[in-house]
Scaffold this active site. Structure first.
Site, short mmCIF file in Angstrom:
data_model
loop_
_atom_site.label_atom_id
_atom_site.label_comp_id
_atom_site.label_asym_id
_atom_site.label_seq_id
_atom_site.Cartn_x
_atom_site.Cartn_y
_atom_site.Cartn_z
N LYS A 129 46.66 -57.00 -88.84
CA LYS A 129 47.08 -58.39 -89.08
C LYS A 129 47.68 -58.48 -90.49
O LYS A 129 48.32 -57.53 -90.93
CB LYS A 129 45.91 -59.34 -88.85
N HIS A 176 50.37 -61.57 -78.99
CA HIS A 176 49.02 -61.74 -79.55
C HIS A 176 48.72 -63.24 -79.61
O HIS A 176 49.61 -64.05 -79.91
CB HIS A 176 48.93 -61.11 -80.94
N SER A 223 36.42 -58.74 -81.51
CA SER A 223 35.16 -58.43 -82.20
C SER A 223 34.52 -57.12 -81.74
O SER A 223 33.29 -57.00 -81.70
CB SER A 223 34.16 -59.58 -82.06
N GLU A 235 47.38 -65.01 -81.74
CA GLU A 235 47.70 -65.66 -83.03
C GLU A 235 49.19 -65.98 -83.11
O GLU A 235 49.58 -66.99 -83.71
CB GLU A 235 47.24 -64.75 -84.19
N GLY A 237 37.89 -62.24 -83.88
CA GLY A 237 37.52 -62.52 -85.26
C GLY A 237 36.32 -63.44 -85.40
O GLY A 237 36.03 -63.94 -86.49
N ASN A 257 44.72 -53.20 -85.37
CA ASN A 257 45.62 -54.32 -85.66
C ASN A 257 45.20 -54.89 -87.02
O ASN A 257 44.23 -55.65 -87.10
CB ASN A 257 45.50 -55.38 -84.55
N GLU A 302 42.43 -60.05 -74.53
CA GLU A 302 41.74 -60.52 -75.73
C GLU A 302 41.35 -61.99 -75.55
O GLU A 302 42.18 -62.89 -75.78
CB GLU A 302 42.64 -60.38 -76.95
P1 PGA Z 1 39.06 -58.68 -84.05
O1 PGA Z 1 40.61 -58.83 -83.69
O2 PGA Z 1 38.66 -57.27 -83.67
O3 PGA Z 1 38.96 -58.93 -85.51
O4 PGA Z 1 38.31 -59.70 -83.23
C1 PGA Z 1 41.17 -58.27 -82.53
C2 PGA Z 1 42.61 -58.69 -82.39
O5 PGA Z 1 42.93 -59.85 -82.67
O6 PGA Z 1 43.47 -57.88 -82.01
#
Ligand code: PGA
Length: 246
Positions: A11, A92, A209, A94, A170, A9, A164
């Site tokens: 982003k 997601h 992460s 976000e 992140g 992903n 998640e």
């Molecule tokens: P990350 O993001 O691996 O940077 O924590 C995962 C995601 O949001 O899909």
């Protein structure tokens, strides 16, 4: 048999030339890519070019539920599919938090994917506040009930779930394997109760992460069928390296 999936992903990262170079590098790395389904969720403006190479599953990070219309800045399933997009992310955290996407709106997206037979990864997960109150399982159960538990079993082949935890995205802070096992087993149980044995075949990914040093223990969890990878997917060789952790 559940598919093992490693999904990148990106982003809102990388430029057009960086996106192109990523795919070239991914394809050039000489490793066995046959046992895992690799997917790349890229920004919409790169989808057409990336899909043209036909070397990898290309997906979108978001979609609007309507087929067309006055929705400035949005993109429909018909448009995504017309440039070769093979699946989408829905829900997601976000999107839920920064863009205020409600459970009801996410259900509309799920139903639009079903209508067009477009595979999707449905994301769920709790905030730190909810986990600290020990309400994470009921919260996740409500997210699933609101948007996917109404599906017909015949549509389950389109569905992948990603767990998640928001506090692990992140942040460099990963859920530990007890926490991951608990939630993944819970989601599996909910799917079995809702869809009987058909529900057991839905792949459940972990995201938050994931990196080369923790992937092995995460992917060893019995109900983890792969990962949704943000930060560690921005470099093709780092991303591919995670495949050796299965
Ligand atoms: P990350 O993001 O691996 O940077 O924590 C995962 C995601 O949001 O899909």
């Amino acid at each position: 048999m559940r598919n093992k999936i490693l999904a990148a992903n990106w982003k809102m990262n990388l430029t057009a030339s960086e996106a192109h170079d990523w795919l070239v590098e991914f394809n050039e790395i000489d490793s066995d890519k046959s046992n895992i389904e690799f997917r790349l969720y890229a920004p919409n403006i790169f989808l057409s070019d990336l899909a043209k190479s036909q070397s990898m599953h290309i997906g979108a990070q978001n979609v609007h539920p309507s087929d067309s219309g006055a929705f400035t800045g949005e993109v429909s399933i018909l448009q995504l599919v017309s440039v070769g997009t093979q699946s989408v992310l829905i829900g997601h955290s976000e999107r839920r938090s920064y863009f205020h996407e409600s459970d009801a709106f996410l259900k509309e997206k799920v139903d639009a994917c079903v209508k067009h037979k477009l595979p999707f990864i449905f994301c769920c997960g709790e905030s730190l506040e909810i986990r600290e109150k020990d309400e994470h399982l009921s919260f996740i159960s409500a997210q699933l009930s609101a948007a996917i538990l109404h599906l017909n079993t015949s549509d389950l082949s389109l569905l992948t779930i990603a767990y998640e935890p928001i506090w692990a995205i992140g942040t460099g802070q990963t859920a530990d394997t007890d926490q991951i096992n608990e939630v993944h087993a819970f989601i599996r149980k909910v799917l079995r109760e809702s869809f009987s044995e058909d529900g057991v075949n839905v792949s459940i990914l972990y995201g938050g992460s994931v990196n080369a040093s923790n992937a092995k223990s995460i992917f060893a969890c019995p109900d983890v069928d792969g990962g949704l990878i943000g930060g560690a997917s921005l470099n093709a060789s780092n991303f591919l390296e995670l495949a050796s952790s299965f």
